[in-house]
Scaffold this motif. Structure first.
Motif, PDB file in Angstrom:
ATOM      1  N   UNK A 212       1.024  -1.162   0.266  1.00 25.80           N
ATOM      2  CA  UNK A 212      -0.004  -0.095  -0.056  1.00 25.80           C
ATOM      3  C   UNK A 212       0.810   1.420  -0.117  1.00 25.80           C
ATOM      4  N   UNK A 213       1.980   1.361   0.628  1.00 26.39           N
ATOM      5  CA  UNK A 213       2.860   2.290   0.631  1.00 26.39           C
ATOM      6  C   UNK A 213       3.547   2.471  -0.804  1.00 26.39           C
ATOM      7  N   UNK A 214       3.664   1.513  -1.513  1.00 24.18           N
ATOM      8  CA  UNK A 214       4.292   1.418  -2.772  1.00 24.18           C
ATOM      9  C   UNK A 214       3.097   2.300  -3.635  1.00 24.18           C
ATOM     10  N   UNK A 215       2.055   1.579  -3.565  1.00 30.13           N
ATOM     11  CA  UNK A 215       0.779   2.179  -4.325  1.00 30.13           C
ATOM     12  C   UNK A 215       0.646   3.628  -4.036  1.00 30.13           C
ATOM     13  N   UNK A 216       0.784   4.153  -2.829  1.00 28.05           N
ATOM     14  CA  UNK A 216       0.596   5.605  -2.706  1.00 28.05           C
ATOM     15  C   UNK A 216       1.550   6.377  -3.248  1.00 28.05           C
ATOM     16  N   UNK A 217       2.664   6.026  -3.273  1.00 27.29           N
ATOM     17  CA  UNK A 217       3.954   6.413  -3.716  1.00 27.29           C
ATOM     18  C   UNK A 217       3.634   6.637  -5.301  1.00 27.29           C
ATOM     19  N   UNK A 218       3.074   5.655  -5.820  1.00 24.47           N
ATOM     20  CA  UNK A 218       2.924   5.640  -7.331  1.00 24.47           C
ATOM     21  C   UNK A 218       2.031   6.334  -7.980  1.00 24.47           C
ATOM     22  N   UNK A 219       1.149   6.889  -6.900  1.00 24.52           N
ATOM     23  CA  UNK A 219      -0.088   7.404  -7.699  1.00 24.52           C
ATOM     24  C   UNK A 219       0.007   9.088  -7.400  1.00 24.52           C
ATOM     25  N   UNK A 220      -0.496   9.787  -8.360  1.00 21.75           N
ATOM     26  CA  UNK A 220      -0.386  11.054  -8.153  1.00 21.75           C
ATOM     27  C   UNK A 220      -1.504  11.804  -6.996  1.00 21.75           C
ATOM     28  N   UNK A 221      -1.399  12.989  -6.935  1.00 23.76           N
ATOM     29  CA  UNK A 221      -2.500  13.420  -5.875  1.00 23.76           C
ATOM     30  C   UNK A 221      -3.771  13.328  -6.610  1.00 23.76           C
ATOM     31  N   UNK A 222      -4.804  12.954  -5.904  1.00 21.74           N
ATOM     32  CA  UNK A 222      -5.924  12.810  -6.462  1.00 21.74           C
ATOM     33  C   UNK A 222      -6.220  11.407  -6.970  1.00 21.74           C
ATOM     34  N   UNK A 223      -5.222  10.652  -6.994  1.00 25.20           N
ATOM     35  CA  UNK A 223      -5.283   9.294  -7.634  1.00 25.20           C
ATOM     36  C   UNK A 223      -5.846   8.360  -6.624  1.00 25.20           C
ATOM     37  N   UNK A 224      -6.823   7.391  -7.179  1.00 27.71           N
ATOM     38  CA  UNK A 224      -7.621   6.526  -6.640  1.00 27.71           C
ATOM     39  C   UNK A 224      -7.045   5.094  -6.398  1.00 27.71           C
ATOM     40  N   UNK A 225      -7.133   4.223  -5.394  1.00 31.50           N
ATOM     41  CA  UNK A 225      -6.844   2.927  -5.019  1.00 31.50           C
ATOM     42  C   UNK A 225      -8.104   2.129  -4.897  1.00 31.50           C
ATOM     43  N   UNK A 226      -8.069   0.932  -5.333  1.00 35.23           N
ATOM     44  CA  UNK A 226      -9.195   0.094  -5.473  1.00 35.23           C
ATOM     45  C   UNK A 226      -8.873  -1.168  -4.751  1.00 35.23           C
ATOM     46  N   UNK A 227      -9.475  -1.487  -3.656  1.00 32.06           N
ATOM     47  CA  UNK A 227      -9.220  -2.996  -3.083  1.00 32.06           C
ATOM     48  C   UNK A 227     -10.396  -3.717  -3.382  1.00 32.06           C
ATOM     49  N   UNK A 228     -10.593  -5.291  -3.941  1.00 28.53           N
ATOM     50  CA  UNK A 228     -11.792  -5.657  -4.062  1.00 28.53           C
ATOM     51  C   UNK A 228     -11.299  -7.165  -3.891  1.00 28.53           C
ATOM     52  N   UNK A 229     -11.850  -7.812  -2.984  1.00 29.53           N
ATOM     53  CA  UNK A 229     -11.590  -9.135  -2.704  1.00 29.53           C
ATOM     54  C   UNK A 229     -12.854  -9.591  -1.501  1.00 29.53           C
ATOM     55  N   UNK A 230     -12.564 -10.959  -1.370  1.00 34.67           N
ATOM     56  CA  UNK A 230     -13.710 -11.629  -0.030  1.00 34.67           C
ATOM     57  C   UNK A 230     -13.252 -10.823   1.175  1.00 34.67           C
ATOM     58  N   UNK A 231     -14.073 -10.471   1.985  1.00 32.59           N
ATOM     59  CA  UNK A 231     -13.736  -9.739   3.031  1.00 32.59           C
ATOM     60  C   UNK A 231     -14.523 -10.425   4.457  1.00 32.59           C
ATOM     61  N   UNK A 232     -14.038 -10.192   5.730  1.00 35.39           N
ATOM     62  CA  UNK A 232     -14.664 -10.577   6.682  1.00 35.39           C
ATOM     63  C   UNK A 232     -15.873  -9.721   6.969  1.00 35.39           C
ATOM     64  N   UNK A 233     -16.867 -10.010   7.834  1.00 34.03           N
ATOM     65  CA  UNK A 233     -17.827  -9.272   8.068  1.00 34.03           C
ATOM     66  C   UNK A 233     -17.477  -8.231   9.362  1.00 34.03           C
ATOM     67  N   UNK A 234     -16.469  -8.410   9.929  1.00 28.00           N
ATOM     68  CA  UNK A 234     -16.094  -7.387  10.956  1.00 28.00           C
ATOM     69  C   UNK A 234     -16.890  -8.019  12.238  1.00 28.00           C
ATOM     70  N   UNK A 235     -17.679  -6.840  12.559  1.00 29.90           N
ATOM     71  CA  UNK A 235     -18.574  -6.835  13.870  1.00 29.90           C
ATOM     72  C   UNK A 235     -19.773  -7.673  13.407  1.00 29.90           C
ATOM     73  N   UNK A 236     -19.962  -8.008  12.124  1.00 32.14           N
ATOM     74  CA  UNK A 236     -21.340  -8.533  11.740  1.00 32.14           C
ATOM     75  C   UNK A 236     -20.705  -9.868  10.990  1.00 32.14           C
ATOM     76  N   UNK A 237     -19.945 -10.808  11.647  1.00 26.97           N
ATOM     77  CA  UNK A 237     -19.684 -12.089  10.765  1.00 26.97           C
ATOM     78  C   UNK A 237     -20.562 -12.705   9.755  1.00 26.97           C
ATOM     79  N   UNK A 238     -19.999 -12.886   8.743  1.00 23.43           N
ATOM     80  CA  UNK A 238     -20.538 -13.535   7.638  1.00 23.43           C
ATOM     81  C   UNK A 238     -20.037 -14.939   7.255  1.00 23.43           C
ATOM     82  N   UNK A 239     -20.598 -15.886   6.581  1.00 22.38           N
ATOM     83  CA  UNK A 239     -20.031 -17.153   6.396  1.00 22.38           C
ATOM     84  C   UNK A 239     -18.793 -17.239   5.306  1.00 22.38           C
ATOM     85  N   UNK A 240     -19.073 -16.560   4.204  1.00 21.79           N
ATOM     86  CA  UNK A 240     -17.863 -16.497   3.316  1.00 21.79           C
ATOM     87  C   UNK A 240     -16.755 -15.935   3.702  1.00 21.79           C
ATOM     88  N   UNK A 241     -16.685 -14.653   4.496  1.00 12.61           N
ATOM     89  CA  UNK A 241     -15.303 -14.155   4.711  1.00 12.61           C
ATOM     90  C   UNK A 241     -14.934 -14.828   5.944  1.00 12.61           C
TER      91      UNK A 241
END
Length: 380
Positions: A298-327
């Motif tokens: 993430x530090x490398x991604x931040x350094x590679x982007x210009x000001x205003x650049x967008x980062x997108x993370x997409x993957x299966x995730x934990x439900x956190x405070x609301x656990x769900x089966x897949x994640x």
């Protein structure tokens, strides 16, 4: 009528009373369960809870029956016309009575329909399974995961050498030494299963204001190909290991995306990220890796982007405070078997992004959390 004997409930203290503990002790009494099973208003609830509990206990058998149906290609064989167990038995090299057992199991799981004359045909759910890209490949590769989960306690304690870690060689930072046939195995599985991930990601991500997207760890380019179809003016760059580059090049050529889609070979562990993009995507990358690797990326991604650049993370995730089966069940144990990664919640990923210097973090509600969840952020 049996006399109902229930142990007296504990005295309720005025403060600090744990009502869940009191409830659990009450429900755990066999006489209470028998009593509630006779009450008309609760009978259905008790039956449903019992069935769900049995399904949890028996789930490993269900998954093995599914594995057999897929390995023998039963759903495809019965898609267009029904058949009896006997006609399938010889074709699949299985005794007729065992084939009947498998078909009955498939019907009980809703994957087959049993007709009145005793023949079987693929059900609506089974047809949907056939139509989901990558699902059969995913089920087939579960044989590796099943071996790693044979002793789940040992897995949790880190006492086993898992097979799944070797199935995905890039997890440990492999680069040019990945054999082409090994790369082809995991690249095919990633490519097939990436189709749904790309669809759900693009439901939530807007790239109309971007001019150049860099996809890190994009494999054979399934996600970038999907992006290219939606955004025909967007320049695209894929950055991944040399072993998967030929597959990506072939895909981009077939999609007519050359020269606007280019490939940069390398490892994000060892080399700087390609420059020039104002948007970066990490599609099913972070959950493969430990926190220190993720933070460095993430530090490398931040350094590679210009000001205003967008980062997108997409993957299966934990439900956190609301656990769900897949994640929190499937992907949590899957990444544990890979030995380096973990399923993180949107909030955990947001915190990592903030620590890397990103701002304006967004965590939209996932369309299908069992497919993917998305977190977005910008560089200020």
């Amino acid at each position: 009528m049996d006399e109902v004997r229930i142990e007296p409930a504990p005295t309720l203290p005025r403060a600090g009373f744990n009502w869940r503990g009191w409830r659990n002790r009450l429900i755990g009494q066999p006489v209470f369960q028998r009593w509630t099973a006779r009450l008309p208003g609760l009978r259905g609830v008790v039956r449903s809870e019992g069935q769900q509990l049995f399904d949890l206990i028996s789930g490993f058998v269900y998954s093995q029956a599914l594995q057999a149906l897929v390995e023998l290609d039963i759903l495809s064989l019965l898609r267009d016309a029904p058949a009896r167990a006997g006609s399938l038995a010889a074709r699949c090299g299985i005794a007729s009575d065992r084939m009947q057992m498998l078909l009955q199991a498939g019907a009980s799981l809703g994957l087959l329909d049993r007709l009145r004359d005793g023949r079987f045909q693929t059900s609506r759910r089974g047809a949907a399974l056939l139509g989901v890209a990558g699902l059969r490949q995913m089920i087939r590769h579960h044989a590796v995961l099943y071996r790693d989960l044979a002793d789940p306690v040992a897995l949790l304690r880190g006492e086993v050498e898992t097979d799944l870690a070797h199935f995905w060689p890039y997890v440990f930072g492999a680069q040019g030494e990945v054999a082409p046939e090994v790369a082809a195995t995991y690249s095919e599985l990633m490519a097939e299963s990436q189709v749904l991930v790309a669809e759900d990601t693009l439901r939530q991500v807007d790239l109309r204001d971007s001019r150049h997207l860099l996809d890190i760890g994009g494999g054979t380019g399934v996600f970038l190909a999907a992006v290219g179809r939606v955004y025909p003016r967007l320049s695209l760059t894929l950055f991944d290991l040399p072993a998967v580059a030929p597959g990506a090049e072939a895909r981009f050529a077939a999609e007519g995306m050359i020269p606007r889609a280019q490939i940069c070979e390398g490892s994000f562990r060892r080399e700087p990220l390609p420059s020039g993009a104002d948007a970066i995507s990490l599609i099913r990358v972070l959950y493969d890796h430990a926190d220190d690797t993720v933070s460095a990326l993430l530090a490398k991604a931040h350094a590679a982007l210009p000001a205003g650049g967008q980062l997108i993370v997409s993957e299966p995730m934990s439900g956190g405070a609301r656990p769900e089966r897949a994640g929190d069940a499937y992907f949590a144990f899957y990444t544990a078997a890979m030995r380096t990664g973990k399923a993180r919640s949107q909030q955990e990923i947001a915190a990592l992004l903030t620590a890397a210097g990103f701002a304006a973090v967004r965590c939209p509600r996932p369309f299908r959390p069992f497919v993917t969840s998305v977190v977005m952020a910008r560089k200020t």
